[in-house]
Scaffold this motif. Sequence first.
Motif, PDB file in Angstrom:
ATOM      1  N   LEU A  39       2.585 -13.442 121.181  1.00  0.00           N
ATOM      2  CA  LEU A  39       3.850 -14.016 120.724  1.00  0.00           C
ATOM      3  C   LEU A  39       3.621 -14.932 119.527  1.00  0.00           C
ATOM      4  CD1 LEU A  39       6.883 -14.445 121.100  1.00  0.00           C
ATOM      5  CD2 LEU A  39       6.336 -16.238 122.752  1.00  0.00           C
ATOM      6  N   LYS A  40       2.579 -15.743 119.588  1.00  0.00           N
ATOM      7  CA  LYS A  40       2.265 -16.640 118.465  1.00  0.00           C
ATOM      8  C   LYS A  40       1.948 -15.845 117.218  1.00  0.00           C
ATOM      9  CE  LYS A  40      -0.403 -20.628 117.063  1.00  0.00           C
ATOM     10  NZ  LYS A  40       0.461 -20.789 115.925  1.00  0.00           N
ATOM     11  N   GLU A  41       1.182 -14.775 117.357  1.00  0.00           N
ATOM     12  CA  GLU A  41       0.843 -13.927 116.203  1.00  0.00           C
ATOM     13  C   GLU A  41       2.100 -13.290 115.618  1.00  0.00           C
ATOM     14  OE1 GLU A  41      -1.471  -9.757 115.405  1.00  0.00           O
ATOM     15  OE2 GLU A  41      -2.317 -11.105 116.931  1.00  0.00           O
ATOM     16  N   SER A  42       2.987 -12.852 116.484  1.00  0.00           N
ATOM     17  CA  SER A  42       4.241 -12.253 116.027  1.00  0.00           C
ATOM     18  C   SER A  42       5.098 -13.285 115.295  1.00  0.00           C
ATOM     19  CB  SER A  42       4.996 -11.689 117.226  1.00  0.00           C
ATOM     20  OG  SER A  42       6.226 -11.141 116.827  1.00  0.00           O
ATOM     21  N   LEU A  43       5.171 -14.486 115.833  1.00  0.00           N
ATOM     22  CA  LEU A  43       5.942 -15.552 115.165  1.00  0.00           C
ATOM     23  C   LEU A  43       5.331 -15.927 113.827  1.00  0.00           C
ATOM     24  CD1 LEU A  43       6.820 -17.868 118.184  1.00  0.00           C
ATOM     25  CD2 LEU A  43       8.371 -16.399 116.896  1.00  0.00           C
ATOM     26  N   ASP A  44       4.018 -15.939 113.748  1.00  0.00           N
ATOM     27  CA  ASP A  44       3.344 -16.240 112.478  1.00  0.00           C
ATOM     28  C   ASP A  44       3.658 -15.174 111.428  1.00  0.00           C
ATOM     29  OD1 ASP A  44       2.286 -18.565 113.481  1.00  0.00           O
ATOM     30  OD2 ASP A  44       0.318 -17.688 113.963  1.00  0.00           O
ATOM     31  N   ARG A  45       3.670 -13.908 111.836  1.00  0.00           N
ATOM     32  CA  ARG A  45       4.001 -12.828 110.894  1.00  0.00           C
ATOM     33  C   ARG A  45       5.454 -12.944 110.435  1.00  0.00           C
ATOM     34  NH1 ARG A  45       3.558  -7.906 113.747  1.00  0.00           N
ATOM     35  NH2 ARG A  45       2.731  -9.009 115.535  1.00  0.00           N
ATOM     36  N   ILE A  46       6.336 -13.266 111.363  1.00  0.00           N
ATOM     37  CA  ILE A  46       7.752 -13.432 110.998  1.00  0.00           C
ATOM     38  C   ILE A  46       7.915 -14.598 110.031  1.00  0.00           C
ATOM     39  CG2 ILE A  46      10.016 -14.089 111.895  1.00  0.00           C
ATOM     40  CD1 ILE A  46       9.306 -12.479 114.426  1.00  0.00           C
ATOM     41  N   GLU A  47       7.211 -15.681 110.279  1.00  0.00           N
ATOM     42  CA  GLU A  47       7.275 -16.835 109.384  1.00  0.00           C
ATOM     43  C   GLU A  47       6.745 -16.488 107.994  1.00  0.00           C
ATOM     44  OE1 GLU A  47       5.848 -21.500 109.144  1.00  0.00           O
ATOM     45  OE2 GLU A  47       4.997 -20.188 110.686  1.00  0.00           O
ATOM     46  N   ALA A  48       5.653 -15.751 107.930  1.00  0.00           N
ATOM     47  CA  ALA A  48       5.091 -15.350 106.637  1.00  0.00           C
ATOM     48  C   ALA A  48       6.059 -14.443 105.888  1.00  0.00           C
ATOM     49  CB  ALA A  48       3.741 -14.656 106.840  1.00  0.00           C
ATOM     50  N   THR A  49       6.691 -13.535 106.611  1.00  0.00           N
ATOM     51  CA  THR A  49       7.669 -12.641 105.985  1.00  0.00           C
ATOM     52  C   THR A  49       8.876 -13.428 105.476  1.00  0.00           C
ATOM     53  OG1 THR A  49       6.983 -10.862 107.478  1.00  0.00           O
ATOM     54  CG2 THR A  49       9.079 -10.585 106.345  1.00  0.00           C
ATOM     55  N   ALA A  50       9.347 -14.388 106.247  1.00  0.00           N
ATOM     56  CA  ALA A  50      10.484 -15.213 105.832  1.00  0.00           C
ATOM     57  C   ALA A  50      10.129 -16.038 104.597  1.00  0.00           C
ATOM     58  CB  ALA A  50      10.929 -16.122 106.974  1.00  0.00           C
ATOM     59  N   ASN A  51       8.918 -16.582 104.570  1.00  0.00           N
ATOM     60  CA  ASN A  51       8.494 -17.354 103.399  1.00  0.00           C
ATOM     61  C   ASN A  51       8.403 -16.469 102.151  1.00  0.00           C
ATOM     62  OD1 ASN A  51       8.358 -19.779 104.743  1.00  0.00           O
ATOM     63  ND2 ASN A  51       6.194 -19.566 105.269  1.00  0.00           N
ATOM     64  N   ALA A  52       7.888 -15.248 102.315  1.00  0.00           N
ATOM     65  CA  ALA A  52       7.803 -14.327 101.177  1.00  0.00           C
ATOM     66  C   ALA A  52       9.196 -13.955 100.681  1.00  0.00           C
ATOM     67  CB  ALA A  52       7.024 -13.081 101.571  1.00  0.00           C
ATOM     68  N   ALA A  53      10.131 -13.737 101.600  1.00  0.00           N
ATOM     69  CA  ALA A  53      11.504 -13.414 101.211  1.00  0.00           C
ATOM     70  C   ALA A  53      12.148 -14.591 100.484  1.00  0.00           C
ATOM     71  CB  ALA A  53      12.320 -13.035 102.441  1.00  0.00           C
TER      72      ALA A  53
END
Length: 70
Positions: free
Chosen positions: A6-20
């Motif tokens: 779950l933490k890894e998934s949240l980190d990926r979502i956060e990275a994607t949101a920051n890139a967007a």
Amino acid sequence: MIDPELKESLDRIEATANAAFEAADKTRKYMYWTGVITIVLFVLPLIGLAFAVPSFINTYTTELNSIGAY
């Protein structure tokens, strides 16, 4: 405790949101400068023509009157 998956998934979502967000910010800046350049290169010359054309017409008609072209 947070599940590591779950933490890894949240980190990926956060990275994607920051890139967007960064992409959207770059696009906003691009659109801003495009607008500024459009105003400088298109609108300001039109304002200048609004003053230059009547002066040109006045000069032209004065010259035509002086040579008796009418």
